[in-house]
Design an enzyme around this catalytic site. Structure first.
Site: not given
Length: 430
Positions: A94, A186, A195, A374
């Site tokens: 990406d 990230e 998440e 992505h």
């Protein structure tokens, strides 16, 4: 936006449909993001703490003096999912993501050179290596997934073992016996908060970051807007009206349930967006508390800019890489890699606009009009579209909350009304 405490249950006017899904326990079939901490020992208990002193190479195993948050079976499954190379390949390829992070590091090189850095959820170690190449004195690369084993080999192969120390464990468990100047991570998931990895960044900040230290990215903003996507609806639903000359419309209700029950991660364009987006949550990584991530509620009010069927709501996010106001930032032309804001132009009017902020900070955007990533966009589809007229108001509230069964899942509760009709849609992002 403020919480909508006066909106009741959203049953205003005639209740057309209660779109509701009961959350359940599943595997991480949709997990395409990083694992950021936490492994168990073979007997199922929390692993011993790996303590690192301020001298590279001096490491020893110590028992925890305080019990960190428990590492659940869901966490173990999550970490295991990120040991697969395919996930890391997808992220590294990406370019908008990876090149923007590299550019952010170089823009803030004056704050990284000769400093101590922690990379939260290092994965293959690529961001840690970028920081070492920018002159960092020492980089602690932390990851709970077994990908940390490969990261250590990558660091060694690049001759950086004296600068980059890979720690295989949770941020909550590992020990670093010095304060750090920079945290890089990230951490963003689909819809920004999916998440729940931001909590690990907050933990690292509270444990190790010096006052006034740098966090990259520094800010994040989640956006929401209503969309029209007739092609998607036609492809998934209207297909059943005539299948090789056979009337299969009896399949349509089941098709709607299967296609639109859960949020969908896919790419849309600015032409699909019916209104200007609204901010659902703005995050300052220097000040946000973990408790704020348990539940986020916002009210919204949109005005459609066109006549069209409304098929659902899209969510996307920006992250900003800005340092302390007084710090010099390296001026570089590559800042345009993904430096647009989420000023999406409905119906495709114009190109993505440059983010307007006092510091002209570098921004990575997952907006429908930004370079593709992505993360794409996350769509919460209705089971049936709603016809809206130009200037028609669409209002309601949205609540995003961590699932009680598994904090890495996200519960989505949407209340929306337009033209006297009110609806509720509940779903779970797994």
């Amino acid at each position: 936006m403020q919480s909508g405490g006066d909106y009741g249950n959203g049953f205003h006017g005639e209740l057309e449909w209660e779109e509701k899904q009961v959350p359940g326990l599943t595997s991480f079939g949709r997990a395409k993001r990083r694992s950021r901490g936490g492994a168990r020992d073979p007997k199922g208990g929390l692993a011993n703490v790996l303590r690192v002193s301020d001298q590279p190479g001096e490491q020893k195993s110590l028992e925890t003096s305080e019990s960190p948050p428990p590492c659940t079976d869901f966490d173990v499954a999550y970490f295991h999912s990120y040991a697969h190379v395919g996930i890391h390949e997808e992220m590294i390829k990406d370019r908008a993501r990876t090149e923007t992070y590299r550019e952010a590091i170089m823009q803030h090189q004056s704050l990284i050179q000769g400093k101590v850095v922690v990379d939260v959820g290092c994965g293959t170690g690529i961001l840690s290596i970028f920081c070492a190449q920018a002159g960092a004195k020492r980089v602690y690369a932390v990851d709970a997934s077994d990908i940390a084993v490969q990261a250590k080999e990558v660091v060694k192969a690049n001759g950086l073992s004296d600068k980059v120390i890979v720690l295989h464990g949770r941020v909550e468990d590992v020990e670093i016996d010095e304060e750090v100047d920079v945290i890089i991570s990230e951490w963003m998931g689909y819809m920004l908060l999916y998440e729940s990895m931001l909590g690990s960044v907050i933990t690292a900040r509270d444990r190790w970051l010096k006052p006034g230290g740098l966090i990259l990215p520094s800010h994040a903003t989640l956006y929401m807007a209503p969309i029209s996507h007739p092609d998607r609806y036609s492809h998934s639903i209207d297909f059943w009206r005539n299948v090789y000359g056979i009337d299969m419309s009896a399949m349509m209700q089941l098709a709607k349930q299967c296609a639109f029950e859960e949020p969908s991660v896919e790419s849309i364009s600015g032409e699909n967006v019916l209104t200007w987006p609204e901010v659902i949550k703005h995050i300052d990584c220097q000040t946000i508390k973990i408790q704020e991530l348990d539940s986020v509620t916002a009210r919204y009010k949109f005005k459609s800019m066109m006549r069209a069927p409304m098929h659902g709501f899209a969510f996307w996010f920006d992250v900003e890489f800005s340092g302390p106001a007084s710090s010099p930032a390296k001026d570089t032309s590559a800042a345009s890699v993904a430096s647009g804001s989420s000023s999406v132009s409905p119906s495709g009017e114009g190109n993505q606009k440059k983010r307007s902020n006092p510091s002209d900070a570098l921004v990575l955007s997952t907006s429908p009009e930004a370079p593709p990533t992505h993360w794409q966009q996350t769509i919460v589809y209705f089971y049936d579209p709603i016809d809206v007229e130009q200037d028609q108001v669409i209002e309601g509230s949205v609540t995003l909350s961590q699932s009680k069964e598994n904090r890495r899942f996200m519960n989505i509760h949407l209340e929306y009304s337009s033209a006297g009709r009110s609806f509720v849609k509940e779903s779970v992002m797994r």
